[in-house]
Write an enzyme that holds these catalytic residues in place. Structure first.
Site, PDB file in Angstrom:
ATOM      1  N   HIS A  57       0.889  -1.307  -0.103  1.00  0.00           N
ATOM      2  CA  HIS A  57       0.092   0.245   0.131  1.00  0.00           C
ATOM      3  C   HIS A  57       0.884   1.210   0.025  1.00  0.00           C
ATOM      4  O   HIS A  57       1.233   1.680   1.062  1.00  0.00           O
ATOM      5  CB  HIS A  57      -0.940   0.125   1.305  1.00  0.00           C
ATOM      6  CG  HIS A  57      -2.059   1.159   1.252  1.00  0.00           C
ATOM      7  ND1 HIS A  57      -3.112   1.029   1.025  1.00  0.00           N
ATOM      8  CD2 HIS A  57      -1.650   2.413   1.002  1.00  0.00           C
ATOM      9  CE1 HIS A  57      -3.971   2.210   0.943  1.00  0.00           C
ATOM     10  NE2 HIS A  57      -2.959   2.999   0.904  1.00  0.00           N
ATOM     11  N   HIS A  59       1.468   5.215  -2.226  1.00  0.00           N
ATOM     12  CA  HIS A  59       1.178   6.384  -3.192  1.00  0.00           C
ATOM     13  C   HIS A  59       2.440   6.918  -3.771  1.00  0.00           C
ATOM     14  O   HIS A  59       2.866   7.935  -3.302  1.00  0.00           O
ATOM     15  CB  HIS A  59       0.235   7.313  -2.283  1.00  0.00           C
ATOM     16  CG  HIS A  59      -1.036   6.915  -1.900  1.00  0.00           C
ATOM     17  ND1 HIS A  59      -2.255   7.048  -2.662  1.00  0.00           N
ATOM     18  CD2 HIS A  59      -1.085   6.265  -0.732  1.00  0.00           C
ATOM     19  CE1 HIS A  59      -3.113   6.562  -1.736  1.00  0.00           C
ATOM     20  NE2 HIS A  59      -2.599   5.957  -0.837  1.00  0.00           N
ATOM     21  N   GLN A 152      -9.583   9.040  -5.208  1.00  0.00           N
ATOM     22  CA  GLN A 152      -9.168   9.784  -4.064  1.00  0.00           C
ATOM     23  C   GLN A 152     -10.402  10.714  -3.524  1.00  0.00           C
ATOM     24  O   GLN A 152     -10.621  10.663  -2.297  1.00  0.00           O
ATOM     25  CB  GLN A 152      -7.965  10.685  -4.141  1.00  0.00           C
ATOM     26  CG  GLN A 152      -7.530  11.497  -2.990  1.00  0.00           C
ATOM     27  CD  GLN A 152      -7.182  11.039  -1.919  1.00  0.00           C
ATOM     28  OE1 GLN A 152      -5.762  10.560  -1.687  1.00  0.00           O
ATOM     29  NE2 GLN A 152      -8.023  10.606  -0.731  1.00  0.00           N
ATOM     30  N   HIS A 210      -9.291   1.524  -0.146  1.00  0.00           N
ATOM     31  CA  HIS A 210      -9.161   2.332   1.044  1.00  0.00           C
ATOM     32  C   HIS A 210     -10.417   2.171   1.832  1.00  0.00           C
ATOM     33  O   HIS A 210     -11.513   2.545   1.084  1.00  0.00           O
ATOM     34  CB  HIS A 210      -8.835   4.006   0.986  1.00  0.00           C
ATOM     35  CG  HIS A 210      -7.492   4.283   0.327  1.00  0.00           C
ATOM     36  ND1 HIS A 210      -6.880   3.806  -0.613  1.00  0.00           N
ATOM     37  CD2 HIS A 210      -6.509   4.618   1.036  1.00  0.00           C
ATOM     38  CE1 HIS A 210      -5.703   4.114  -0.882  1.00  0.00           C
ATOM     39  NE2 HIS A 210      -5.404   4.721   0.078  1.00  0.00           N
ATOM     40  N   GLU A 213     -11.155   4.269   6.600  1.00  0.00           N
ATOM     41  CA  GLU A 213     -10.025   4.908   7.324  1.00  0.00           C
ATOM     42  C   GLU A 213     -10.554   6.155   8.104  1.00  0.00           C
ATOM     43  O   GLU A 213     -10.565   7.172   7.878  1.00  0.00           O
ATOM     44  CB  GLU A 213      -8.960   5.390   6.062  1.00  0.00           C
ATOM     45  CG  GLU A 213      -7.790   5.775   6.849  1.00  0.00           C
ATOM     46  CD  GLU A 213      -6.872   6.435   5.844  1.00  0.00           C
ATOM     47  OE1 GLU A 213      -7.187   6.647   4.508  1.00  0.00           O
ATOM     48  OE2 GLU A 213      -5.650   7.187   6.307  1.00  0.00           O
ATOM     49  N   ASP A 309       2.087   3.245   2.958  1.00  0.00           N
ATOM     50  CA  ASP A 309       1.069   4.296   2.860  1.00  0.00           C
ATOM     51  C   ASP A 309       1.879   5.639   2.011  1.00  0.00           C
ATOM     52  O   ASP A 309       1.557   5.885   0.743  1.00  0.00           O
ATOM     53  CB  ASP A 309       0.140   4.717   3.755  1.00  0.00           C
ATOM     54  CG  ASP A 309      -0.984   5.464   3.443  1.00  0.00           C
ATOM     55  OD1 ASP A 309      -1.341   5.531   2.206  1.00  0.00           O
ATOM     56  OD2 ASP A 309      -1.921   5.590   4.401  1.00  0.00           O
TER      57      ASP A 309
HETATM   58 ZN   LIG Z   1      -3.491   5.036   1.012  1.00  0.00          ZN
END
Ligand SMILES: [Zn+2]
Length: 430
Positions: A57, A59, A152, A210, A213, A309
């Site tokens: 995971h 970005h 996102q 995701h 969260e 992440d």
């Molecule tokens: Zn993430």
């Protein structure tokens, strides 16, 4: 005759004093006392050899952008998302490629040779997807990079996202992402999970969302994700990332939820560094850790892999490309501190995540890819404690990174001249 023979290595499962022979980029033999000759012989000196670290995971479109266009003042997830929204229109393909490839250099030096990166598809220009697809090609000789089409700003909440997500998949992005807890309503969140699982099933793709969260115990999209996984026959191909709301859920509800997740063969990807940093922000004291229920998920037979992440981006001003930092934080936050726990934690930054990513030829068995990392530590527990130098990193039997051992020189009367942190490994602990 082998190409490479590594002598006297310890393995993450606790096996000691093993030789590993490599031929044509593959592991040809793993045994004690291999006698055949090899082009190159390395003495591991009783230190740990592991298959590479795996980050399921990440970005990569945001990494190394810290400070652009400004810093995250509140330090929250939501300010991070709006800051990324400010940066996004200014992104260029060249700058994205530059940052991502530079990050991959760091990753290789840390023995991290497989990464699943989410790619934001909220901007219909899709410059992020274009750039990371190119990065996937550039780094393919040394890093397995998987890409997730990630809306996102919300699959429904952002009007352009649904179309852009499908277009990103058409361009060659590998996996379907989502962010149900960020949709406008619980109902929209649940609908997005269904729609995204349908897209994945139609295209034969994996799913990684995701999911939940948040500290809100009523954020229960993971339940929908498990149900839709079964409904669309996606068992073993779906991961829920973060799942932090599970930390705050009612125990009775969780006692129903975890078996549902196990039934759906859902994988869980907690991100301990980010979760402990971003969750609990509305708490006074006691302050929740915001990490999902890792020991209970493991107990139920669910595959758990840890992600990083973020590294130096709008959400996190820290990070080093080192999955052992992640395991180290996880150990403290989950209190998984026994010898067996540490072996499991090590699996959560290596083999478990490789399984989640579906990596072929991963591991230390005969016939696996000769992707290997030699650490300045004697075993998995010491590796988590010390986060030591990666002395050598091989990809398909070829050396791709080397780091000198960490040794300090002392000037103390009557004391040794040097200190090697690995020499402090406990002799009597099991
Ligand atoms: Zn993430």
């Amino acid at each position: 005759m082998f190409d490479l023979l590594i002598r006297n290595a310890n393995l993450p499962d606790g096996t000691a004093g093993v030789d590993i022979a490599v031929k044509d980029g593959k592991i040809a033999e793993v045994a004690q006392g291999i006698t055949a000759e090899a082009g190159e012989v390395i003495d591991a000196g009783g230190q740990l050899i592991t298959p590479p670290f795996v980050d399921p995971h990440f970005h990569m479109d945001a990494t190394l952008s810290l400070g652009l266009p400004r810093m995250n003042i509140s330090g929250t997830l939501l300010e991070g998302i709006s800051l990324w929204g400010e940066l996004r229109p200014t992104l260029t393909k060249e700058a994205l490629i530059d940052r991502a490839v530079r990050y991959c250099d760091l990753a290789v030096s840390k023995g991290l040779l497989a990464v699943r990166s989410h790619v934001d598809v909220s901007d219909p220009r899709l410059v992020t997807a274009e750039a990371l697809l190119e990065v996937r090609e550039i780094v393919a000789p040394y890093i397995d990079l998987q890409l997730v089409a990630f809306p996102q700003d919300g699959f429904y909440r952002c009007p352009e996202a649904a179309e852009a997500l499908v277009r990103a998949l058409d361009m060659g992005v590998d996996i379907v992402g989502g962010i149900p807890h960020f949709e406008r309503t619980m109902e929209d969140g649940a609908r997005s999970v269904e729609a995204l699982c349908r897209i994945a099933a139609d295209r034969g793709l994996r799913v990684d969302m995701h999911c939940d969260e948040t500290d809100d115990p009523l954020s229960r999209h993971v339940e929908t994700l498990a149900a839709q996984t079964v409904r669309f026959g996606l068992q073993g191909r779906v991961a829920g990332s973060h799942l932090t709301s599970m930390h705050s859920m009612d125990n009775y509800y969780v006692s129903k939820l975890i078996p549902l997740m196990a039934e759906a063969e859902l994988a869980a990807i907690p991100n301990p560094l980010i979760n402990i940093m971003l969750q609990g922000r509305h708490d006074t004291y006691p302050k929740r850790r915001g990490l999902t229920r890792i020991p209970e998920l493991l107990e139920a037979g669910i595959t758990v892999g840890f992600g990083q992440d973020c590294v130096l981006d709008p959400w996190y001003s820290m990070g080093s490309g080192d999955l052992l930092d992640v395991a180290h934080m996880a150990l403290h936050a989950t209190q998984l501190g026994s010898g067996e726990d540490k072996k499991q934690l090590f699996q959560m930054v290596t083999t478990n995540s490789a399984k989640i990513m579906g990596l072929e030829g991963y591991g230390l068995a005969k016939g696996c890819n000769a992707d290997l990392v030699l650490l300045q530590a004697k075993d998995a527990a010491e590796a988590i404690r010390l986060r030591p130098n990666r002395l050598k990193v091989w990809r398909r039997g070829k050396l791709v990174s080397e780091t000198a051992p960490e040794v300090s020189r002392l000037s103390l009367a009557g004391r040794p001249e040097t200190v090697n942190p690995a020499d402090y490994a406990p002799q009597h602990a099991t």
